[in-house]
Design a protein around this motif. Structure first.
Motif, PDB file in Angstrom:
ATOM      1  N   LEU A  57      35.289 112.442  31.532  1.00 41.85           N
ATOM      2  CA  LEU A  57      35.563 111.531  32.349  1.00 41.85           C
ATOM      3  C   LEU A  57      35.157 110.844  33.580  1.00 41.85           C
ATOM      4  CD1 LEU A  57      39.391 113.541  32.403  1.00 41.85           C
ATOM      5  CD2 LEU A  57      38.141 111.363  30.958  1.00 41.85           C
ATOM      6  N   GLU A  58      33.839 111.289  34.338  1.00 44.29           N
ATOM      7  CA  GLU A  58      33.319 110.915  34.551  1.00 44.29           C
ATOM      8  C   GLU A  58      32.508 109.706  34.045  1.00 44.29           C
ATOM      9  OE1 GLU A  58      30.243 111.549  38.208  1.00 44.29           O
ATOM     10  OE2 GLU A  58      29.902 113.056  37.510  1.00 44.29           O
ATOM     11  N   GLY A  59      31.951 110.000  33.072  1.00 45.14           N
ATOM     12  CA  GLY A  59      31.036 109.265  32.913  1.00 45.14           C
ATOM     13  C   GLY A  59      32.158 108.161  32.040  1.00 45.14           C
ATOM     14  N   PHE A  60      33.641 108.280  31.151  1.00 39.67           N
ATOM     15  CA  PHE A  60      34.136 107.378  30.968  1.00 39.67           C
ATOM     16  C   PHE A  60      34.493 106.695  32.093  1.00 39.67           C
ATOM     17  CE2 PHE A  60      39.165 105.871  29.703  1.00 39.67           C
ATOM     18  CZ  PHE A  60      38.628 105.210  29.359  1.00 39.67           C
ATOM     19  N   PHE A  61      34.911 106.677  33.068  1.00 35.31           N
ATOM     20  CA  PHE A  61      35.310 105.715  34.543  1.00 35.31           C
ATOM     21  C   PHE A  61      34.180 105.140  34.845  1.00 35.31           C
ATOM     22  CE2 PHE A  61      39.026 109.428  36.075  1.00 35.31           C
ATOM     23  CZ  PHE A  61      39.705 109.005  35.339  1.00 35.31           C
ATOM     24  N   LEU A  62      32.945 105.719  34.971  1.00 34.31           N
ATOM     25  CA  LEU A  62      31.855 105.161  35.184  1.00 34.31           C
ATOM     26  C   LEU A  62      31.710 103.586  34.683  1.00 34.31           C
ATOM     27  CD1 LEU A  62      29.437 108.089  36.652  1.00 34.31           C
ATOM     28  CD2 LEU A  62      30.375 106.172  38.647  1.00 34.31           C
ATOM     29  N   LEU A  63      30.946 103.874  33.145  1.00 35.62           N
ATOM     30  CA  LEU A  63      30.993 102.981  31.886  1.00 35.62           C
ATOM     31  C   LEU A  63      32.677 101.597  32.250  1.00 35.62           C
ATOM     32  CD1 LEU A  63      29.918 102.226  30.215  1.00 35.62           C
ATOM     33  CD2 LEU A  63      30.921 104.118  28.166  1.00 35.62           C
ATOM     34  N   ASN A  64      34.132 102.426  32.673  1.00 35.57           N
ATOM     35  CA  ASN A  64      34.896 101.197  32.646  1.00 35.57           C
ATOM     36  C   ASN A  64      34.337 100.768  33.674  1.00 35.57           C
ATOM     37  OD1 ASN A  64      37.040 101.200  30.038  1.00 35.57           O
ATOM     38  ND2 ASN A  64      36.663 103.344  30.699  1.00 35.57           N
ATOM     39  N   LEU A  65      33.902 100.787  35.428  1.00 38.63           N
ATOM     40  CA  LEU A  65      33.470 100.421  35.910  1.00 38.63           C
ATOM     41  C   LEU A  65      32.930  98.915  36.124  1.00 38.63           C
ATOM     42  CD1 LEU A  65      34.775 103.372  38.600  1.00 38.63           C
ATOM     43  CD2 LEU A  65      36.415 101.028  38.499  1.00 38.63           C
ATOM     44  N   GLY A  66      31.357  99.384  34.570  1.00 42.55           N
ATOM     45  CA  GLY A  66      30.589  98.923  34.307  1.00 42.55           C
ATOM     46  C   GLY A  66      29.331  99.407  34.744  1.00 42.55           C
ATOM     47  N   ARG A  67      29.160 100.630  35.368  1.00 42.27           N
ATOM     48  CA  ARG A  67      28.353 101.317  35.850  1.00 42.27           C
ATOM     49  C   ARG A  67      27.304 102.308  34.677  1.00 42.27           C
ATOM     50  NH1 ARG A  67      31.873 102.906  41.320  1.00 42.27           N
ATOM     51  NH2 ARG A  67      29.548 104.709  41.161  1.00 42.27           N
TER      52      ARG A  67
END
Length: 149
Positions: free
Chosen positions: A51-61
């Motif tokens: 989920l950390e990866g998913f969130f970061l990806l969705n934040l453009g990071r």
């Protein structure tokens, strides 16, 4: 949201749930922070790293997302969804060879979705690999027609 923390404040699963709720409410940075804290408290839990990866990806990071997703893969290398997101993160960094490897691994693990095929095809196209691109696009069209039918 803060009521969620009252039952078991500081517990990793509670923080992860809080993170998901905050993220879904549009409070994305707060949600990410809560999830990062959950992962720090329980670093061996796949859900937290994924989920950390998913969130970061969705934040453009994308760079940070790839690092988080590699932690998820280190915990459980059989989760195809992790590889699909890794492929997306690598593509956003224009690291298409790496993304292709991740997309192929997701397919090898049994994940076969239209989104995966389209992302895979796009990475192949970026490298000028026309024949492989056409094969992935054909698979993409097949999957989208199955979804429609």
């Amino acid at each position: 949201v803060d009521e969620i923390l009252e039952e078991r404040p500081g517990h990793a699963r509670t923080l992860a749930l809080r993170g998901k709720v905050l993220f879904s409410m549009g409070r994305r940075e707060e949600g990410l922070a809560s999830l990062v804290e959950a992962r720090r408290l329980d670093p061996g839990r796949l859900e937290h790293a994924y989920l950390e990866g998913f969130f970061l990806l969705n934040l453009g990071r994308a760079v940070e997302a790839e690092a988080a997703l590699l932690r998820a893969v280190a915990i459980d290398a059989t989760v195809a969804e992790s590889y699909q997101l890794l492929g997306q993160a690598a593509s956003r960094q224009e690291a298409y060879e790496r993304s292709i490897g991740y997309f192929q691994r997701a397919l090898d693990l049994g994940r076969d979705t239209a989104g995966l095929r389209l992302n895979y095809a796009t990475a192949l196209e970026s490298l000028g690999r026309t024949e492989e691109y056409e094969r992935q696009m054909e698979a993409y069209r097949r999957l989208t027609s199955e979804e429609d039918g």
